[in-house]
Motif scaffolding. Structure first.
Motif, PDB file in Angstrom:
ATOM      1  N   LEU A 212       0.768  -1.151  -0.089  1.00  0.00           N
ATOM      2  CA  LEU A 212       0.056  -0.128  -0.027  1.00  0.00           C
ATOM      3  C   LEU A 212       0.799   1.320  -0.058  1.00  0.00           C
ATOM      4  CD1 LEU A 212      -2.775  -1.200   2.793  1.00  0.00           C
ATOM      5  CD2 LEU A 212      -2.944  -1.067   0.037  1.00  0.00           C
ATOM      6  N   PRO A 213       0.346   2.368  -0.611  1.00  0.00           N
ATOM      7  CA  PRO A 213       1.190   3.559  -0.602  1.00  0.00           C
ATOM      8  C   PRO A 213       0.982   4.330   0.525  1.00  0.00           C
ATOM      9  CG  PRO A 213      -0.960   3.842  -1.952  1.00  0.00           C
ATOM     10  CD  PRO A 213      -0.808   2.217  -1.517  1.00  0.00           C
ATOM     11  N   ASP A 214       1.596   5.349   0.829  1.00  0.00           N
ATOM     12  CA  ASP A 214       1.561   6.369   1.994  1.00  0.00           C
ATOM     13  C   ASP A 214       0.412   6.990   1.925  1.00  0.00           C
ATOM     14  OD1 ASP A 214       4.174   5.594   2.704  1.00  0.00           O
ATOM     15  OD2 ASP A 214       5.057   7.723   1.804  1.00  0.00           O
ATOM     16  N   THR A 215      -0.340   7.026   1.020  1.00  0.00           N
ATOM     17  CA  THR A 215      -1.697   7.598   0.911  1.00  0.00           C
ATOM     18  C   THR A 215      -2.949   6.989   1.027  1.00  0.00           C
ATOM     19  OG1 THR A 215      -1.734   7.049  -1.455  1.00  0.00           O
ATOM     20  CG2 THR A 215      -0.950   9.197  -1.091  1.00  0.00           C
ATOM     21  N   THR A 216      -2.636   5.646   1.661  1.00  0.00           N
ATOM     22  CA  THR A 216      -3.702   4.758   2.057  1.00  0.00           C
ATOM     23  C   THR A 216      -4.476   5.382   3.256  1.00  0.00           C
ATOM     24  OG1 THR A 216      -2.600   2.886   1.161  1.00  0.00           O
ATOM     25  CG2 THR A 216      -4.320   2.446   2.907  1.00  0.00           C
ATOM     26  N   VAL A 217      -5.949   5.403   3.161  1.00  0.00           N
ATOM     27  CA  VAL A 217      -6.422   5.765   4.082  1.00  0.00           C
ATOM     28  C   VAL A 217      -7.054   5.034   5.133  1.00  0.00           C
ATOM     29  CG1 VAL A 217      -8.542   7.681   4.705  1.00  0.00           C
ATOM     30  CG2 VAL A 217      -7.164   7.787   2.637  1.00  0.00           C
ATOM     31  N   TYR A 218      -6.943   5.128   6.433  1.00  0.00           N
ATOM     32  CA  TYR A 218      -7.478   4.214   7.404  1.00  0.00           C
ATOM     33  C   TYR A 218      -8.369   5.005   8.469  1.00  0.00           C
ATOM     34  CZ  TYR A 218      -3.449   0.957   6.563  1.00  0.00           C
ATOM     35  OH  TYR A 218      -2.694   0.320   6.000  1.00  0.00           O
ATOM     36  N   TYR A 219      -9.378   4.323   8.987  1.00  0.00           N
ATOM     37  CA  TYR A 219     -10.309   4.947   9.927  1.00  0.00           C
ATOM     38  C   TYR A 219     -10.209   4.211  11.220  1.00  0.00           C
ATOM     39  CZ  TYR A 219     -15.145   6.366  11.138  1.00  0.00           C
ATOM     40  OH  TYR A 219     -16.132   6.734  11.842  1.00  0.00           O
ATOM     41  N   VAL A 220      -9.884   5.242  11.974  1.00  0.00           N
ATOM     42  CA  VAL A 220      -9.133   4.818  13.403  1.00  0.00           C
ATOM     43  C   VAL A 220      -9.986   5.966  14.349  1.00  0.00           C
ATOM     44  CG1 VAL A 220      -7.294   4.697  14.972  1.00  0.00           C
ATOM     45  CG2 VAL A 220      -6.788   4.411  12.456  1.00  0.00           C
ATOM     46  N   VAL A 221     -10.962   5.192  14.954  1.00  0.00           N
ATOM     47  CA  VAL A 221     -12.048   6.184  16.033  1.00  0.00           C
ATOM     48  C   VAL A 221     -11.258   7.374  16.674  1.00  0.00           C
ATOM     49  CG1 VAL A 221     -13.513   6.019  17.805  1.00  0.00           C
ATOM     50  CG2 VAL A 221     -13.777   4.205  15.859  1.00  0.00           C
ATOM     51  N   PRO A 222     -10.235   7.191  17.285  1.00  0.00           N
ATOM     52  CA  PRO A 222      -9.994   8.289  18.344  1.00  0.00           C
ATOM     53  C   PRO A 222      -9.370   9.426  17.187  1.00  0.00           C
ATOM     54  CG  PRO A 222      -8.776   6.184  18.932  1.00  0.00           C
ATOM     55  CD  PRO A 222      -9.440   6.081  17.838  1.00  0.00           C
ATOM     56  N   PHE A 223      -8.914   9.274  16.137  1.00  0.00           N
ATOM     57  CA  PHE A 223      -8.460  10.237  15.049  1.00  0.00           C
ATOM     58  C   PHE A 223      -9.716  10.875  14.399  1.00  0.00           C
ATOM     59  CE2 PHE A 223      -4.481   7.897  15.547  1.00  0.00           C
ATOM     60  CZ  PHE A 223      -3.807   8.931  15.752  1.00  0.00           C
ATOM     61  N   MET A 224     -10.927  10.143  14.355  1.00  0.00           N
ATOM     62  CA  MET A 224     -11.969  10.843  13.592  1.00  0.00           C
ATOM     63  C   MET A 224     -13.090  11.491  14.663  1.00  0.00           C
ATOM     64  SD  MET A 224     -14.607   8.447  14.663  1.00  0.00           S
ATOM     65  CE  MET A 224     -16.001   9.364  13.809  1.00  0.00           C
ATOM     66  N   SER A 225     -13.130  11.142  15.780  1.00  0.00           N
ATOM     67  CA  SER A 225     -14.009  11.821  16.668  1.00  0.00           C
ATOM     68  C   SER A 225     -13.604  13.076  17.081  1.00  0.00           C
ATOM     69  CB  SER A 225     -13.977  10.742  17.978  1.00  0.00           C
ATOM     70  OG  SER A 225     -12.866  10.660  18.496  1.00  0.00           O
ATOM     71  N   ASP A 226     -14.412  13.693  17.420  1.00  0.00           N
ATOM     72  CA  ASP A 226     -14.444  15.294  17.898  1.00  0.00           C
ATOM     73  C   ASP A 226     -15.093  15.310  19.071  1.00  0.00           C
ATOM     74  OD1 ASP A 226     -17.097  15.771  17.188  1.00  0.00           O
ATOM     75  OD2 ASP A 226     -16.692  16.691  15.470  1.00  0.00           O
ATOM     76  N   ASP A 227     -14.913  16.793  19.694  1.00  0.00           N
ATOM     77  CA  ASP A 227     -15.971  16.883  20.969  1.00  0.00           C
ATOM     78  C   ASP A 227     -17.448  16.659  20.983  1.00  0.00           C
ATOM     79  OD1 ASP A 227     -13.424  17.345  22.378  1.00  0.00           O
ATOM     80  OD2 ASP A 227     -13.919  19.691  22.392  1.00  0.00           O
ATOM     81  N   LYS A 228     -17.854  16.973  19.880  1.00  0.00           N
ATOM     82  CA  LYS A 228     -19.325  16.715  19.836  1.00  0.00           C
ATOM     83  C   LYS A 228     -19.667  15.086  19.659  1.00  0.00           C
ATOM     84  CE  LYS A 228     -19.445  19.325  16.214  1.00  0.00           C
ATOM     85  NZ  LYS A 228     -18.094  20.021  16.182  1.00  0.00           N
ATOM     86  N   ASP A 229     -18.803  14.231  18.821  1.00  0.00           N
ATOM     87  CA  ASP A 229     -18.979  12.814  19.299  1.00  0.00           C
ATOM     88  C   ASP A 229     -18.774  12.346  20.619  1.00  0.00           C
ATOM     89  OD1 ASP A 229     -19.176  12.684  16.309  1.00  0.00           O
ATOM     90  OD2 ASP A 229     -17.041  12.634  16.202  1.00  0.00           O
ATOM     91  N   CYS A 230     -17.857  12.991  21.121  1.00  0.00           N
ATOM     92  CA  CYS A 230     -17.432  12.581  22.608  1.00  0.00           C
ATOM     93  C   CYS A 230     -18.600  13.092  23.631  1.00  0.00           C
ATOM     94  CB  CYS A 230     -16.157  13.291  23.027  1.00  0.00           C
ATOM     95  SG  CYS A 230     -14.640  12.495  22.121  1.00  0.00           S
ATOM     96  N   GLN A 231     -19.255  14.082  23.342  1.00  0.00           N
ATOM     97  CA  GLN A 231     -20.223  14.652  24.184  1.00  0.00           C
ATOM     98  C   GLN A 231     -21.437  13.554  24.171  1.00  0.00           C
ATOM     99  OE1 GLN A 231     -21.135  18.592  23.097  1.00  0.00           O
ATOM    100  NE2 GLN A 231     -19.153  19.344  24.309  1.00  0.00           N
ATOM    101  N   ARG A 232     -21.730  12.785  22.852  1.00  0.00           N
ATOM    102  CA  ARG A 232     -22.876  11.855  22.830  1.00  0.00           C
ATOM    103  C   ARG A 232     -22.547  10.743  23.346  1.00  0.00           C
ATOM    104  NH1 ARG A 232     -22.850  14.705  17.627  1.00  0.00           N
ATOM    105  NH2 ARG A 232     -21.538  13.159  16.951  1.00  0.00           N
ATOM    106  N   SER A 233     -21.247  10.386  23.524  1.00  0.00           N
ATOM    107  CA  SER A 233     -20.722   9.191  24.274  1.00  0.00           C
ATOM    108  C   SER A 233     -19.710   9.346  24.944  1.00  0.00           C
ATOM    109  CB  SER A 233     -20.702   8.084  23.102  1.00  0.00           C
ATOM    110  OG  SER A 233     -20.484   6.566  23.820  1.00  0.00           O
ATOM    111  N   PRO A 234     -19.552   9.949  26.165  1.00  0.00           N
ATOM    112  CA  PRO A 234     -18.341  10.581  26.682  1.00  0.00           C
ATOM    113  C   PRO A 234     -17.379   9.171  27.338  1.00  0.00           C
ATOM    114  CG  PRO A 234     -20.426  10.690  28.330  1.00  0.00           C
ATOM    115  CD  PRO A 234     -20.994  10.294  26.761  1.00  0.00           C
ATOM    116  N   ASP A 235     -18.075   8.154  27.312  1.00  0.00           N
ATOM    117  CA  ASP A 235     -16.979   6.895  27.708  1.00  0.00           C
ATOM    118  C   ASP A 235     -16.625   6.247  26.657  1.00  0.00           C
ATOM    119  OD1 ASP A 235     -17.738   7.464  30.360  1.00  0.00           O
ATOM    120  OD2 ASP A 235     -19.303   6.180  30.462  1.00  0.00           O
ATOM    121  N   SER A 236     -16.881   6.441  25.387  1.00  0.00           N
ATOM    122  CA  SER A 236     -16.310   5.877  24.345  1.00  0.00           C
ATOM    123  C   SER A 236     -15.070   6.257  23.671  1.00  0.00           C
ATOM    124  CB  SER A 236     -17.309   5.923  23.218  1.00  0.00           C
ATOM    125  OG  SER A 236     -18.487   5.346  23.477  1.00  0.00           O
TER     126      SER A 236
END
Length: 167
Positions: A142-166
């Motif tokens: 795979l090239p360096d441009t391969t895109v991964y979905y990793v939850v701690p990198f995709m979540s923001d404060d609004k996501d965290c407020q909906r599920s604070p323990d996640s």
């Protein structure tokens, strides 16, 4: 590329933001900012290169720290003993809070549709997480441009407020 301790650029400062300042340095200085708003969390993927740069920045920050500077649950943390929970607590969560967005929005200049979804145990050492990604990329050529979905990198404060323990 195997991402071993000796192969990371020990003097590297990792990803850069404003005026070529390392992202984790910007966190320390309270200047971390969003580069690109990505409203649809499904497009908050992060490239292999961005993950590598983040890992280099984490290792740089650990190299700059002294015993007791970076602690989680009363234990000093370093590159060799930090799991995904620790990385989230020490770096990702403070960065998300400061910039009021996800790390994908901090590191990317455009939405990225993920090609792979990464799951892991929170107690997996971060260095082993990165080694597994490197193994995956190498095995699939795979090239360096391969895109991964990793939850701690995709979540923001609004996501965290909906599920604070996640996150």
């Amino acid at each position: 590329h195997a991402l071993g301790r000796d192969q990371l650029a020990r003097s590297s400062s990792g990803s850069v933001g404003l005026a070529d300042t390392p992202l984790l340095q910007l966190v320390l200085e309270g200047q971390l900012k969003m580069r690109c708003e990505i409203k649809d969390a499904a497009y908050r993927g992060i490239t292999l290169q961005q993950l590598r740069e983040f890992a280099e920045g984490v290792q740089w920050r650990f190299d700059q720290s002294m015993e007791g500077d970076l602690t989680v649950r009363g234990e000093s943390k370093f590159w060799d003993n930090s799991d995904m929970y620790d990385i989230n607590k020490l770096f990702l969560k403070p960065g998300r809070k400061q910039a009021a967005c996800s790390w994908a929005e901090i590191m990317s200049d455009k939405p990225n549709r993920p090609e792979y979804h990464v799951t892991y145990g929170s107690h997996l050492l971060f260095k082993d997480f990165m080694a597994a990604l490197e193994w995956h990329a190498e095995a699939r050529l795979l090239p360096d441009t391969t895109v991964y979905y990793v939850v701690p990198f995709m979540s923001d404060d609004k996501d965290c407020q909906r599920s604070p323990d996640s996150f």
